[in-house]
Design an enzyme around this catalytic site. Structure first.
Site, PDB file in Angstrom:
ATOM      1  N   SER A 169     -18.193  -1.806 -16.620  1.00  0.00           N
ATOM      2  CA  SER A 169     -19.317  -2.333 -17.391  1.00  0.00           C
ATOM      3  C   SER A 169     -20.410  -2.757 -16.429  1.00  0.00           C
ATOM      4  O   SER A 169     -20.161  -3.007 -15.254  1.00  0.00           O
ATOM      5  CB  SER A 169     -18.873  -3.507 -18.255  1.00  0.00           C
ATOM      6  N   ILE A 222      -9.991   3.793  -4.982  1.00  0.00           N
ATOM      7  CA  ILE A 222      -9.444   4.180  -3.675  1.00  0.00           C
ATOM      8  C   ILE A 222      -8.334   5.218  -3.827  1.00  0.00           C
ATOM      9  O   ILE A 222      -7.651   5.551  -2.863  1.00  0.00           O
ATOM     10  CB  ILE A 222      -8.901   2.946  -2.902  1.00  0.00           C
ATOM     11  N   MET A 268     -15.444   1.323 -22.196  1.00  0.00           N
ATOM     12  CA  MET A 268     -14.692   0.915 -23.379  1.00  0.00           C
ATOM     13  C   MET A 268     -15.361  -0.206 -24.160  1.00  0.00           C
ATOM     14  O   MET A 268     -15.008  -0.448 -25.301  1.00  0.00           O
ATOM     15  CB  MET A 268     -13.271   0.483 -22.981  1.00  0.00           C
ATOM     16  N   GLU A 269     -16.281  -0.921 -23.527  1.00  0.00           N
ATOM     17  CA  GLU A 269     -16.887  -2.028 -24.266  1.00  0.00           C
ATOM     18  C   GLU A 269     -18.371  -2.185 -23.932  1.00  0.00           C
ATOM     19  O   GLU A 269     -18.851  -1.634 -22.943  1.00  0.00           O
ATOM     20  CB  GLU A 269     -16.152  -3.351 -23.986  1.00  0.00           C
ATOM     21  N   TYR A 313       0.824  -1.213   0.000  1.00  0.00           N
ATOM     22  CA  TYR A 313       0.000   0.000   0.000  1.00  0.00           C
ATOM     23  C   TYR A 313       0.855   1.260   0.000  1.00  0.00           C
ATOM     24  O   TYR A 313       0.477   2.280  -0.606  1.00  0.00           O
ATOM     25  CB  TYR A 313      -1.013  -0.024   1.166  1.00  0.00           C
ATOM     26  N   CYS A 328      -8.910   0.207  18.040  1.00  0.00           N
ATOM     27  CA  CYS A 328     -10.047   1.035  18.449  1.00  0.00           C
ATOM     28  C   CYS A 328     -10.930   1.444  17.262  1.00  0.00           C
ATOM     29  O   CYS A 328     -12.003   2.021  17.456  1.00  0.00           O
ATOM     30  CB  CYS A 328      -9.573   2.276  19.199  1.00  0.00           C
ATOM     31  N   CYS A 361     -13.542   7.611 -21.131  1.00  0.00           N
ATOM     32  CA  CYS A 361     -14.359   8.593 -20.394  1.00  0.00           C
ATOM     33  C   CYS A 361     -13.782   9.993 -20.547  1.00  0.00           C
ATOM     34  O   CYS A 361     -14.518  10.980 -20.494  1.00  0.00           O
ATOM     35  CB  CYS A 361     -14.413   8.236 -18.909  1.00  0.00           C
ATOM     36  N   HIS A 411     -15.092   1.717  -1.329  1.00  0.00           N
ATOM     37  CA  HIS A 411     -13.967   0.826  -0.998  1.00  0.00           C
ATOM     38  C   HIS A 411     -12.920   1.501  -0.127  1.00  0.00           C
ATOM     39  O   HIS A 411     -11.813   0.992   0.013  1.00  0.00           O
ATOM     40  CB  HIS A 411     -13.307   0.310  -2.286  1.00  0.00           C
TER      41      HIS A 411
END
Ligand SMILES: [Zn+2]
Length: 292
Positions: free
Chosen positions: A233, A142, A258-259, A102, A169, A275, A158
């Site tokens: 999609s 994310i 895209m599809e 991460y 905690c 997009c 997410h």
């Protein structure tokens, strides 16, 4: 609106069962109902009237900014893919390794910027707000690129690469430290009296979504009068979970990706392509706006 929703499903089931349509004249009368429209002019008519727009966004929008997913062919970090490390089991076995993964993903984001698709959504939200209209983004991404683009109404189902959660905690905190790993050495949660181990505040494979966020998502889906599915999609989560709920109310859903997929036929519009190209055109101001 209801009959319009039923027709494409019936057509699909006839196709699957190999039967001829029992009412062939009806299919000739409304041939466009079998597949979504790609008329930008028609979409813009719905957009002009919409008061409450929901945008459901997925990995494709981030991919256009060069954000790696660590999934699929070539999607490796060292010898692992996301599904190997983004699990509670992997974190229990080796928290340092998961944090390194991460940490790497956070550092990668320092060089990534929102693309014209992110920006078109954010600009649209700000413009509509000035007109007393609402746009909200529900995203599985994310990477915070929507936030960076200026999106305010944002439901990150997410979680975020830039939030930590204490495993002891439960406190959630923003964290933009770079690098994060030395900051975690010998100390964890900074809440008074809690030295718990921090983990990324992201939803891992096998984990449930936050019920509080799902409740907000449900409220937006119930109120919206136009829905855009971008960069994912409609057979793929999260759009597969949310968009049919909107469509079932007779609310127009427009896909930007895209599809096409078989599920695409359940929706009113489909715009194929990046997009970053389709959204700026779709969400541009109308000439008649700002008349008030
Ligand atoms: Zn704590």
């Amino acid at each position: 609106m209801q009959p319009l929703q039923i027709v494409p499903c019936r057509l699909l089931s006839w196709l699957h069962s190999g039967l001829k349509s029992p009412v062939s004249t009806r299919t000739r009368i409304c041939p466009t109902m079998a597949r979504p429209s790609s008329s930008m002019a028609d979409f813009r008519k719905f957009f002009a009237k919409a008061k409450h727009i929901v945008v459901i966004s997925g990995a494709g929008v981030s991919a256009e900014s060069g954000v790696p997913t660590f999934r699929g062919a070539g999607g490796y970090w060292r010898t692992w893919q996301a599904q190997d490390l983004a699990t509670p089991q992997a974190f229990a076995r080796n928290p340092s390794l998961v944090w390194e993964f991460y940490h790497y993903r956070r550092e990668v984001m320092l060089s990534k910027e929102p693309n014209p698709g992110h920006l078109a959504i954010a600009e649209c939200e700000a413009r509509l707000r000035g007109q007393g209209r609402r746009l909200v983004v529900i995203t599985q991404n994310i990477d915070e690129l929507h936030r960076k683009a200026g999106t305010k109404n944002l439901l990150e189902i997410h979680g975020s690469l830039f939030k930590t959660r204490c495993t002891s905690c439960g406190v959630v905190a923003e964290n933009y430290k770079s690098p994060i790993c030395p900051a975690l050495l010998g100390k964890g949660c900074e809440e008074a009296g809690c030295e718990g181990l921090l983990r990324p505040h992201v939803v891992w494979f096998g984990e449930n979504l936050d019920p509080a966020i799902l409740e907000e998502v449900d409220r937006e889906l119930t109120l919206c009068d136009l829905c855009l599915v971008v960069g994912t999609s409609s057979v793929v989560y999260p759009a597969a979970m949310f968009a049919p709920q909107v469509s079932a109310r007779g609310v127009p859903v427009a896909e930007f990706n895209m599809e096409t997929t078989p599920a695409t036929n359940r929706f009113r519009f489909h715009f194929q392509g990046p997009c970053g190209t389709t959204l700026p055109e779709a969400l541009a101001p109308h000439e008649t706006e700002n008349v008030s």
